[in-house]
Write a protein that holds these residues in place. Structure first.
Motif, short mmCIF file in Angstrom:
data_model
loop_
_atom_site.label_atom_id
_atom_site.label_comp_id
_atom_site.label_asym_id
_atom_site.label_seq_id
_atom_site.Cartn_x
_atom_site.Cartn_y
_atom_site.Cartn_z
N GLU A 190 -47.38 47.58 31.63
CA GLU A 190 -46.91 48.22 30.39
C GLU A 190 -46.38 47.19 29.40
O GLU A 190 -46.64 47.25 28.21
CB GLU A 190 -45.81 49.24 30.71
CG GLU A 190 -46.36 50.61 31.06
CD GLU A 190 -45.25 51.50 31.63
OE1 GLU A 190 -45.58 52.61 32.03
OE2 GLU A 190 -44.09 51.08 31.66
N ALA A 191 -45.62 46.24 29.98
CA ALA A 191 -45.06 45.19 29.11
C ALA A 191 -46.16 44.40 28.43
O ALA A 191 -46.11 44.13 27.23
CB ALA A 191 -44.19 44.26 29.95
N GLN A 192 -47.21 44.10 29.23
CA GLN A 192 -48.32 43.35 28.65
C GLN A 192 -49.02 44.13 27.55
O GLN A 192 -49.33 43.59 26.49
CB GLN A 192 -49.33 43.01 29.76
CG GLN A 192 -48.96 41.76 30.54
CD GLN A 192 -49.85 41.57 31.74
OE1 GLN A 192 -50.96 42.09 31.78
NE2 GLN A 192 -49.34 40.84 32.72
N THR A 193 -49.25 45.44 27.84
CA THR A 193 -49.94 46.25 26.81
C THR A 193 -49.09 46.35 25.56
O THR A 193 -49.62 46.27 24.45
CB THR A 193 -50.22 47.67 27.35
OG1 THR A 193 -50.09 47.67 28.75
CG2 THR A 193 -51.58 48.14 26.92
N ASN A 194 -47.78 46.53 25.76
CA ASN A 194 -46.88 46.61 24.60
C ASN A 194 -46.98 45.36 23.74
O ASN A 194 -47.12 45.42 22.53
CB ASN A 194 -45.43 46.74 25.08
CG ASN A 194 -45.04 48.19 25.24
OD1 ASN A 194 -45.80 49.07 24.83
ND2 ASN A 194 -43.88 48.43 25.83
N PHE A 195 -46.92 44.22 24.45
CA PHE A 195 -46.94 42.95 23.73
C PHE A 195 -48.27 42.77 22.99
O PHE A 195 -48.29 42.41 21.80
CB PHE A 195 -46.73 41.80 24.73
CG PHE A 195 -46.56 40.47 24.08
CD1 PHE A 195 -45.50 40.24 23.23
CD2 PHE A 195 -47.47 39.44 24.32
CE1 PHE A 195 -45.33 39.01 22.63
CE2 PHE A 195 -47.31 38.22 23.72
CZ PHE A 195 -46.24 38.00 22.87
N ALA A 196 -49.37 43.09 23.69
CA ALA A 196 -50.69 42.95 23.07
C ALA A 196 -50.80 43.87 21.86
O ALA A 196 -51.32 43.47 20.81
CB ALA A 196 -51.78 43.27 24.09
N ASP A 197 -50.30 45.10 22.00
CA ASP A 197 -50.38 46.06 20.89
C ASP A 197 -49.58 45.56 19.68
O ASP A 197 -50.02 45.69 18.54
CB ASP A 197 -49.83 47.42 21.32
CG ASP A 197 -50.85 48.18 22.14
OD1 ASP A 197 -52.00 47.70 22.20
OD2 ASP A 197 -50.50 49.22 22.72
#
Lengths: 131, 101
Positions: free
Chosen positions: B27-34
């Motif tokens: 989730e953290a990765q997706t948040n950051f990428a978004d």
């Protein structure tokens, strides 16, 4: 790669136009006392084409007919105003109009230079990666 | 700053930890990428807006010159900020890579 395409190209053409216009205005002011001199003006070619097309549209009935609007590489065109005479010697240069046009053109030119500077600056910023 | 990176608060992990369950690494990765994607999209939009204003200036159909200049400066500053953040991210990555484990 198209590094200098799009807006930069349009700015270049506009600067060409602005510089040609400045030349035309200088010529007009220089010839203010020349007998039978008619004032010149520079117009964007596509503007002229648009007005021409709206007023009279040429008909081509055969594919080998020569097209009406020939394509040249200049985006602008110099036109001479032959219709009026302000002076007894056939001259039609109005100093006030020319001065106002020159001031307008100067502001236009300066803002275009500022913008093209900005465009090149952003390109360099990206290329240098913020250094 | 709010328009520059409007969703930057998503990056802050402490805000998300408070109250609810800790987020998973994915989730953290997706948040950051978004967040990054949103910021770059925003940069692109600002640049396109500036180009539009500049072309209107060249064509001679603008009402006020200052609007063109303000739009241009905004796009330039957004670009500068993005490049600087990119630099910082790469610095941080290099720092972590050099760490002794």
């Amino acid at each position: 790669m198209g590094l200098f395409s799009g807006t930069i190209q349009k700015l270049e053409q506009s600067l060409d136009y602005s510089s040609a216009k400045n030349r035309a205005i200088s010529t007009n002011i220089g010839n203010i006392d020349t007998p039978n001199y008619k004032s010149k003006d520079v117009v964007f070619k596509n503007v002229l084409n648009n007005t021409l097309e709206s007023s009279f549209k040429p008909k081509t009935t055969h594919s080998k007919h020569i097209p009406f609007n020939q394509t040249t590489f200049k985006p602008y065109q110099v036109v001479t105003n032959d219709n009026t005479t302000y002076n007894n010697n056939g001259n039609n240069v109005d100093v006030d109009v020319e001065m106002a046009e020159m001031a307008k053109n100067q502001i236009y030119y300066n803002s275009l230079v500022d913008r093209i500077n900005g465009k090149f600056g952003s390109l360099q910023t990206v290329l240098r990666g913020g250094n | 700053m709010s328009t520059l990176f409007s969703n930057i608060s998503q990056v802050n992990p402490t805000q998300q930890m408070i109250g609810n369950a800790p987020i998973t690494p994915k989730e953290a990765q997706t948040n950051f990428a978004d967040t990054l994607k949103g910021a770059i999209e925003n940069l692109n939009n600002v640049q396109l807006e500036s180009d539009k204003a500049t072309e209107a200036l060249a064509a001679g159909n603008i009402d006020d010159l200052h609007n063109v200049m303000i739009t241009a400066q905004k796009s330039s500053i957004t670009l500068e900020a993005t490049v600087q953040i990119q630099k910082k991210v790469i610095d941080a990555y290099n720092e972590i890579m050099r760490m002794q484990v």
